[in-house]
Design a protein around this motif. Structure first.
Motif, mmCIF file in Angstrom:
data_model
loop_
_atom_site.group_PDB
_atom_site.id
_atom_site.type_symbol
_atom_site.label_atom_id
_atom_site.label_comp_id
_atom_site.label_asym_id
_atom_site.label_seq_id
_atom_site.Cartn_x
_atom_site.Cartn_y
_atom_site.Cartn_z
ATOM 1 N N THR A 298 0.862 -1.206 0.113
ATOM 2 C CA THR A 298 -0.010 0.015 0.116
ATOM 3 C C THR A 298 0.906 1.336 0.133
ATOM 4 O O THR A 298 2.208 1.108 -0.211
ATOM 5 C CB THR A 298 -1.220 0.263 1.343
ATOM 6 O OG1 THR A 298 -1.942 0.889 0.925
ATOM 7 C CG2 THR A 298 -0.301 0.551 2.510
ATOM 8 N N GLY B 153 2.409 4.732 1.604
ATOM 9 C CA GLY B 153 2.526 5.428 2.982
ATOM 10 C C GLY B 153 3.193 6.684 2.724
ATOM 11 O O GLY B 153 3.293 7.217 1.704
ATOM 12 N N ALA C 175 -6.928 6.425 -0.187
ATOM 13 C CA ALA C 175 -6.803 6.959 1.379
ATOM 14 C C ALA C 175 -7.869 7.933 1.635
ATOM 15 O O ALA C 175 -8.516 7.911 2.777
ATOM 16 C CB ALA C 175 -5.414 7.119 1.361
ATOM 17 N N ARG D 207 3.189 6.123 8.485
ATOM 18 C CA ARG D 207 1.761 5.958 8.028
ATOM 19 C C ARG D 207 1.117 7.250 7.717
ATOM 20 O O ARG D 207 1.870 8.049 7.802
ATOM 21 C CB ARG D 207 0.868 5.220 9.389
ATOM 22 C CG ARG D 207 1.006 6.092 10.464
ATOM 23 C CD ARG D 207 -0.100 6.027 11.468
ATOM 24 N NE ARG D 207 -1.225 6.832 10.873
ATOM 25 C CZ ARG D 207 -2.347 6.928 11.229
ATOM 26 N NH1 ARG D 207 -2.865 6.288 12.372
ATOM 27 N NH2 ARG D 207 -3.455 7.725 10.662
ATOM 28 N N LEU D 208 0.108 7.214 6.730
ATOM 29 C CA LEU D 208 -0.151 8.321 6.237
ATOM 30 C C LEU D 208 -0.871 9.440 7.350
ATOM 31 O O LEU D 208 -1.201 8.662 8.371
ATOM 32 C CB LEU D 208 -1.359 8.291 5.029
ATOM 33 C CG LEU D 208 -1.023 7.460 4.026
ATOM 34 C CD1 LEU D 208 -2.103 7.162 3.149
ATOM 35 C CD2 LEU D 208 0.102 8.491 3.271
ATOM 36 N N THR E 235 -5.196 -1.540 -0.274
ATOM 37 C CA THR E 235 -4.179 -2.599 -0.036
ATOM 38 C C THR E 235 -4.059 -3.794 -1.041
ATOM 39 O O THR E 235 -5.360 -3.963 -1.370
ATOM 40 C CB THR E 235 -3.755 -3.011 1.316
ATOM 41 O OG1 THR E 235 -5.097 -3.944 1.586
ATOM 42 C CG2 THR E 235 -3.977 -1.897 2.523
ATOM 43 N N GLU F 213 2.116 -0.242 9.095
ATOM 44 C CA GLU F 213 1.122 0.687 9.691
ATOM 45 C C GLU F 213 0.108 1.081 8.916
ATOM 46 O O GLU F 213 -0.990 1.110 9.213
ATOM 47 C CB GLU F 213 1.938 1.793 10.273
ATOM 48 C CG GLU F 213 2.619 1.583 11.703
ATOM 49 C CD GLU F 213 3.123 2.503 12.459
ATOM 50 O OE1 GLU F 213 2.066 3.573 12.734
ATOM 51 O OE2 GLU F 213 4.294 2.537 12.815
ATOM 52 N N SER F 214 0.394 1.476 7.547
ATOM 53 C CA SER F 214 -0.519 1.958 6.533
ATOM 54 C C SER F 214 -1.322 0.718 6.137
ATOM 55 O O SER F 214 -2.769 0.717 5.962
ATOM 56 C CB SER F 214 0.183 2.669 5.351
ATOM 57 O OG SER F 214 0.711 3.801 5.709
ATOM 58 N N GLY G 93 -5.709 0.185 6.244
ATOM 59 C CA GLY G 93 -6.203 0.148 4.782
ATOM 60 C C GLY G 93 -7.251 -0.885 4.582
ATOM 61 O O GLY G 93 -7.719 -1.541 5.354
#
Length: 432
Positions: A172, A174, A220, A301-302, A315, A381-382, A386
């Motif tokens: 994914t 980030g 996202a 993470r975002l 993801t 973490e992202s 997700g």
């Protein structure tokens, strides 16, 4: 028709995307003759030969199988080394074979009964390929329990109750930040904007952000406020929903002002790789280029918008698919299952993939491990925030009209709501 994931990531921001995201890049051109020579496991008609031999401990008769893939060079070499290890330690023989156009090859060879026993791709083809009869349900034959994988990975390899693959990694987007410009990752969009403001100076080729604006990368924020692209359980579109539109508007307000005007993958990537932006929103596939350009990068993470909203990026789950050519060929099926079970659960293999290629583990034992490389932990973490890309075949018709609508708004040619209402009409007409 689903697209190559790397194509959408690298080329389709700001253009029409026609499918979902999967696979790899950096492949060489490989025709069917070369593939046969590489694999050593296919006859002249592309069908697989199997070998009789001793029984393995738990997987049935020994056999030879071919694994089609479309990996970049370093990833290809690692897979080949894994195959050699597996072959030397079991009664089976694994034959990886590089394919230049995996979608074309799988959709032509498998229906003709000439496909490989397995192929390596992300999960977005699951529904379409299963409904078209390209995949084999191995639910009753697997020795591994799906509970060893994370919940999204378990869901990704199943369709209509059939288990048609086993998962080994997730991907994914980030937040990637240049440590020479940013001391630590911002936790909120407000903090991120303050830093972008500091560096954004287009007249001197400096920008606040590197961010390819294609449908995958933008997901996202479309999901952050409760919106969605496509509800596969109800086969329902959500592009014109207020919450989804809020997400698109969030991108227009908070990111577009700090980016180069060309929001395609390569122009956006170049800004960060040249050291001309403090932030990039991108995925683990970008890290090789980052390292090659000697960028000291951190991964996180975002950041979160204000309030209760949280970014929920799409993801993808990378997996080994079982093809319908395994039906009635137990030796090849046994070899394919044994390799997939080993490759997706061996922690040494998975840890090496994480260390060398930034693969995000979906094996529960490793997914939350503090021993993972820093970059992988940031992307992990992202992933935990997700949502997997829908596997329903209709999802493939969503990407292109979505991107067309967003670009028309970004370029000032249409209003937000009307653009996405029209996009939904176009998608539904394609479904009909």
């Amino acid at each position: 028709m689903p697209m190559n994931r790397r194509t959408i990531l690298k080329q389709l921001a700001g253009t029409t995307a026609v499918g979902a995201l999967a696979g790899c890049v950096g492949v060489s051109e490989t025709d069917s003759t070369q593939t046969s020579e590489q694999s050593g496991a296919e006859g002249d008609d592309g069908s697989e030969e199997t070998t009789a031999g001793a029984e393995t401990e738990s997987a049935g008769p020994s056999g030879t199988f071919t694994l089609w893939h479309q990996r970049a060079e370093a990833e290809k070499e690692a897979l080949e080394a894994n195959a050699e290890t597996f072959t030397s330690e079991t009664a089976h023989t694994a034959k990886p074979a590089e394919i230049a156009d995996l979608r074309k090859k799988t959709t032509s060879a498998i229906p003709a009964g000439q496909g490989a026993g397995m192929f390596d791709w992300a999960h977005d083809w699951t529904g379409e390929y299963y409904q078209n009869g390209f995949l084999s349900d191995q639910s009753d034959q697997l020795d591994v329990d799906l509970s060893v994988y994370t919940r999204p990975a378990q869901e990704a390899v199943q369709f209509d109750g059939a288990t048609v693959a086993l998962p080994y990694a997730a991907e994914t987007v980030g937040l990637i930040y240049n440590r020479e410009m940013v001391d630590e990752a911002p936790e909120t969009i407000a903090d991120m904007k303050a830093i972008m403001e500091e560096y954004h100076d287009p007249e001197n080729w400096m920008y606040g952000l590197s961010y390819p604006l294609n449908a995958y990368f933008m997901s996202a924020w479309a999901h952050a406020f409760g919106g969605y692209y496509f509800d596969e359980s109800n086969v329902e579109l959500g592009l014109s929903n207020e919450a989804t539109l809020d997400g698109f508007q969030f991108i227009l307000d908070n990111f577009v002002p700090y980016q180069p005007k060309d929001t395609g993958y390569d122009p956006q990537a170049a800004v960060f790789l040249e050291g001309n932006a403090p932030f990039a929103i991108n995925g683990p596939w970008f890290l090789g280029d980052v390292r090659s350009n000697d960028i000291d990068a951190g991964i996180a993470r975002l950041p979160s918008p204000e309030g209760d909203a949280e970014p929920e990026p799409y993801t993808t789950v990378k997996q080994l698919y079982f093809t319908s050519t395994l039906e009635g060929d137990e030796a090849t099926a046994a070899a394919s299952r044994a390799f997939a079970e080993w490759y997706t659960t061996d922690t040494d293999v998975l840890s090496a993939n994480a260390e060398e290629f930034g693969y995000i583990p979906v094996h529960k034992e490793l997914a939350s491990s503090s021993d993972l490389p820093e970059a992988v932990q940031g992307f992990s973490e992202s992933v935990s925030l997700g949502t997997p890309i829908p596997t329903h075949p209709n999802m493939g018709d969503v990407w292109g009209p979505l991107e067309d609508a967003f670009n028309s708004v970004k370029n000032g040619d249409a209003e937000l709501e009307s653009a996405f209402t029209k996009a939904e009409e176009n998608i539904r007409s394609n479904w009909e």
